[in-house]
Scaffold this motif. Sequence first.
Motif, mmCIF file in Angstrom:
data_model
loop_
_atom_site.group_PDB
_atom_site.id
_atom_site.type_symbol
_atom_site.label_atom_id
_atom_site.label_comp_id
_atom_site.label_asym_id
_atom_site.label_seq_id
_atom_site.Cartn_x
_atom_site.Cartn_y
_atom_site.Cartn_z
ATOM 1 N N ALA A 379 0.811 -1.218 0.000
ATOM 2 C CA ALA A 379 0.000 0.000 0.000
ATOM 3 C C ALA A 379 0.845 1.269 0.000
ATOM 4 C CB ALA A 379 -0.928 -0.007 1.215
ATOM 5 N N HIS A 380 2.023 1.215 0.634
ATOM 6 C CA HIS A 380 2.852 2.417 0.796
ATOM 7 C C HIS A 380 4.330 2.088 0.540
ATOM 8 C CE1 HIS A 380 -0.400 4.821 2.548
ATOM 9 N NE2 HIS A 380 -0.723 3.755 3.264
ATOM 10 N N PRO A 381 4.696 1.733 -0.676
ATOM 11 C CA PRO A 381 6.117 1.449 -0.931
ATOM 12 C C PRO A 381 7.004 2.663 -0.687
ATOM 13 C CG PRO A 381 4.877 1.628 -2.990
ATOM 14 C CD PRO A 381 3.861 1.606 -1.883
ATOM 15 N N ASP A 382 6.413 3.863 -0.745
ATOM 16 C CA ASP A 382 7.180 5.094 -0.532
ATOM 17 C C ASP A 382 7.563 5.293 0.928
ATOM 18 O OD1 ASP A 382 4.278 5.313 -0.366
ATOM 19 O OD2 ASP A 382 4.602 7.413 0.168
ATOM 20 N N TRP A 383 7.022 4.500 1.834
ATOM 21 C CA TRP A 383 7.378 4.608 3.245
ATOM 22 C C TRP A 383 8.726 3.968 3.565
ATOM 23 C CZ3 TRP A 383 2.354 3.535 6.570
ATOM 24 C CH2 TRP A 383 1.472 4.603 6.396
ATOM 25 N N ALA A 384 9.255 3.165 2.654
ATOM 26 C CA ALA A 384 10.538 2.504 2.899
ATOM 27 C C ALA A 384 11.684 3.480 2.696
ATOM 28 C CB ALA A 384 10.702 1.296 1.986
ATOM 29 N N LEU A 385 12.694 3.376 3.544
ATOM 30 C CA LEU A 385 13.884 4.220 3.450
ATOM 31 C C LEU A 385 14.831 3.631 2.417
ATOM 32 C CD1 LEU A 385 15.413 6.652 4.798
ATOM 33 C CD2 LEU A 385 16.491 4.946 6.277
ATOM 34 N N GLY A 386 15.334 4.468 1.490
ATOM 35 C CA GLY A 386 16.311 3.993 0.519
ATOM 36 C C GLY A 386 15.688 3.628 -0.809
ATOM 37 N N GLY A 387 16.544 3.253 -1.756
ATOM 38 C CA GLY A 387 16.115 2.967 -3.115
ATOM 39 C C GLY A 387 15.387 1.640 -3.263
ATOM 40 N N GLU A 388 14.646 1.519 -4.350
ATOM 41 C CA GLU A 388 13.908 0.287 -4.612
ATOM 42 C C GLU A 388 14.843 -0.896 -4.848
ATOM 43 O OE1 GLU A 388 11.161 0.802 -7.776
ATOM 44 O OE2 GLU A 388 10.071 2.454 -6.816
ATOM 45 N N ASP A 389 16.059 -0.624 -5.360
ATOM 46 C CA ASP A 389 16.983 -1.703 -5.690
ATOM 47 C C ASP A 389 17.985 -1.976 -4.572
ATOM 48 O OD1 ASP A 389 18.367 0.659 -5.875
ATOM 49 O OD2 ASP A 389 19.420 0.140 -7.747
ATOM 50 N N GLN A 390 17.697 -1.516 -3.358
ATOM 51 C CA GLN A 390 18.635 -1.687 -2.256
ATOM 52 C C GLN A 390 18.786 -3.164 -1.884
ATOM 53 O OE1 GLN A 390 16.840 -0.905 1.900
ATOM 54 N NE2 GLN A 390 15.607 0.411 0.550
ATOM 55 N N THR A 391 19.916 -3.488 -1.279
ATOM 56 C CA THR A 391 20.121 -4.819 -0.738
ATOM 57 C C THR A 391 19.286 -4.978 0.525
ATOM 58 O OG1 THR A 391 22.385 -4.865 -1.594
ATOM 59 C CG2 THR A 391 21.837 -6.440 0.158
ATOM 60 N N LEU A 392 18.485 -6.041 0.583
ATOM 61 C CA LEU A 392 17.662 -6.285 1.760
ATOM 62 C C LEU A 392 18.511 -6.854 2.884
ATOM 63 C CD1 LEU A 392 14.438 -7.849 0.175
ATOM 64 C CD2 LEU A 392 14.941 -5.449 0.651
ATOM 65 N N GLY A 393 18.019 -6.719 4.095
ATOM 66 C CA GLY A 393 18.651 -7.333 5.260
ATOM 67 C C GLY A 393 17.620 -8.152 5.993
ATOM 68 N N ARG A 394 17.830 -9.445 6.111
ATOM 69 C CA ARG A 394 16.827 -10.349 6.693
ATOM 70 C C ARG A 394 15.489 -10.201 5.971
ATOM 71 N NH1 ARG A 394 13.928 -11.087 12.215
ATOM 72 N NH2 ARG A 394 14.360 -13.241 12.774
ATOM 73 N N ALA A 395 15.563 -10.031 4.640
ATOM 74 C CA ALA A 395 14.378 -9.895 3.776
ATOM 75 C C ALA A 395 13.543 -8.673 4.141
ATOM 76 C CB ALA A 395 13.538 -11.169 3.805
ATOM 77 N N GLN A 396 14.175 -7.601 4.623
ATOM 78 C CA GLN A 396 13.396 -6.450 5.043
ATOM 79 C C GLN A 396 14.104 -5.148 4.715
ATOM 80 O OE1 GLN A 396 13.437 -7.938 9.093
ATOM 81 N NE2 GLN A 396 14.447 -6.090 9.844
ATOM 82 N N LYS A 397 13.307 -4.083 4.699
ATOM 83 C CA LYS A 397 13.790 -2.729 4.568
ATOM 84 C C LYS A 397 13.508 -1.990 5.872
ATOM 85 C CE LYS A 397 12.510 -2.445 -0.364
ATOM 86 N NZ LYS A 397 11.671 -1.689 -1.342
ATOM 87 N N ALA A 398 14.074 -0.798 5.981
ATOM 88 C CA ALA A 398 13.749 0.075 7.105
ATOM 89 C C ALA A 398 12.670 1.053 6.671
ATOM 90 C CB ALA A 398 14.982 0.838 7.570
ATOM 91 N N LEU A 399 11.760 1.355 7.579
ATOM 92 C CA LEU A 399 10.798 2.421 7.344
ATOM 93 C C LEU A 399 11.476 3.778 7.520
ATOM 94 C CD1 LEU A 399 7.760 0.947 9.278
ATOM 95 C CD2 LEU A 399 7.772 1.515 6.840
#
Length: 682
Positions: A379-399
């Motif tokens: 619903a809110h991909p823009d809430w994630a910090l950083g670029g869309e192509d960033q390396t994930l950590g534990r399959a997650q991004k930071a808000l």
Amino acid sequence: MLLAATGDRLPQVVYWGPPLPADAPVDTLARAHAIDVTGGMLDENPDVSLSPEAVRTFPGQPGLILRDHDGTPMLPKFCFKDAVQDEDSLDLVYDDKINGLTITFRFTTDNRTRIITAKTILETDRQVHLHWLAAPVLPAPQQSDEMIDVSGRWCGEFQLNRTSWSPGMRFRENRTGRTGHEHFPGLLIPCLGATNTQGEVYGFHYGWSGGHKMIAEELPDGRRQIQWGHASRMETQAGTRFESATLYVTYSPYGLNGCAVAFQRHVRDRIVTWPKGQAHPRPVHYNCWEAVYFDHKLDVLKDIASRAATLGAERFVLDDGWFGQRDDDTRSLSDWEVDPRKYPDGLGPLIQHCHAEGMTFGIWFEPEMINPDSDIHRAHPDWALGGEDQTLGRAQKALNMALPEVRDFIYDRMAAILSKHDIDYIKWDHNRVLPMPDADQTRGSYALIDRLRADFPMVEIESCASGGGRIDFGILQRTQRVWLSDSNDALERLRIQHDAALFLPVAVTGSHVGPRRCHTSGRMLDISFRAWVAAQRHMGFEMDPRELDDHEVAVLSEVTAWWKANREWMLSADIHLLDSPDPSVLAEQQQHREGEQFVVFAGKAGTSAQIAPRPLRLTSLEPDARYRVELINRHNAPALSRGYPLLKEQAIEVSGTWLMHHGVTLPWNYPDTMWVLEGRRL
């Protein structure tokens, strides 16, 4: 600490050490601090001021680097404006009228904890870009040949590094966006000959939960400076006001322990706020993570909770897996709603069962994180910090915690759970580094925690970040416990807890009895060793209690009962690290604030080089007082312990002088074991 300035220039610290006489000739001391000049030098040595200035030909790292709003580099030159001092605080204000800058150095002292706090505040008359702002810059002693800073890794936190002083700079910068396993923001500088228990030591801690930088620099003339601040270029937006985090410093004439006790007391008595008051007993924890992981079944959890309560647990903590479609660690982070598949009637039945067993209830959140496979990310991909192509950590991004709408959403979801249920504890996790350093991220996280604390003041919070990835005095202003490491391996924990005690008290340091076979190391350790290592700090269990045999149940119940009987004084005790003559023995002395009783934990982490144990000297006792000392677990002596050390047979009554200068002679024991001595002043 004595500060002095020449004319209207920035001040510098010209003395820092034991208290000076009230009538000390400060003018003489300030002038006597100056060093000589000779060939090849300037005619006067530039000051190692509270913010060394490049414009005054300072030969080392400056304390402030900034650019004007149009990108032009600025070279500030500050002059005295004002000083405001009362009994325990001092504000020194300097300005640069040409560049429109004002800098304030704020100091406070605490005579009871022996900590000085220091902060730098920069204000400007227009938007500028900040690259580096040091907290007040302090000198390092020249009677030192090394410094001790702290690194680490997942399941291996708080590793002490000893680095020799040499011309040039020891530069450590953490750009991961959180405190970090790798860069705990602490520094100890021992003078020559200092040990755990003797000699002069200077201690530093930077209380900030984001990226930070440390500079320890020896100038060409031999003087040394220590700088702490946020990581370079952490301020991504231009602004008109910036401030460092609080720098906590102390001086010890009693070895590393003097710094350790000062930091421990300040954290426990000044920084942490206790919802039920500091005197309220800290409950024995049970955490279900290593028992069930994501496989939540209500009947199983109820059975486990009942068994944990029988062992002595007083709080049940439901870990990851209770929300969304969270069947593994790849999905549903930020979908903070109870999973109806696992809990068709909600969390109420489990909470009620725990309460019926005499336990309070805690729950796990990872509020600042989001999985791409989650309803909220869709619903809110823009809430994630950083670029869309960033390396994930534990399959997650930071808000992006700088966004008010993100903080409001997280608050609403968490508040809904806390309002509906009787929950008194949050395990607050943070399982990945950030894609870039950004001070707004840390400030946003602080704002969210502060809001929740204000609205749910009786809820305690534990800071966890894959274990010890977010431990610092900034996060401890908002939390009451830290998860020191994801390792429940008692052998690894013995060392981690030992070194972390240089900064952290018993009361905030969680330590759990793990499974018979450790899930992170594969090592198998005896239940007695596992239990006593957990009993060194805020005790808990984190295993499947259904695996315990009758012997293990009996031992764990006995040690837990001992911890409960002693926690009232232990949780406010000072931890003194002992100078063990055997490198394989890690020993500490937890001592009552008034010195009336103590407990010594002597953990054997490996095979000794010598055949029989060397006497272990205690510390910080009254030389002329008599103490009754008893080896309370002497029944653990193995068959290979064939001699007759008196402590193996009975308690002894001896003087403080004897205990500190001869030391206690312990029985022989295997590696991976713990001797526990109780002492009481008669």
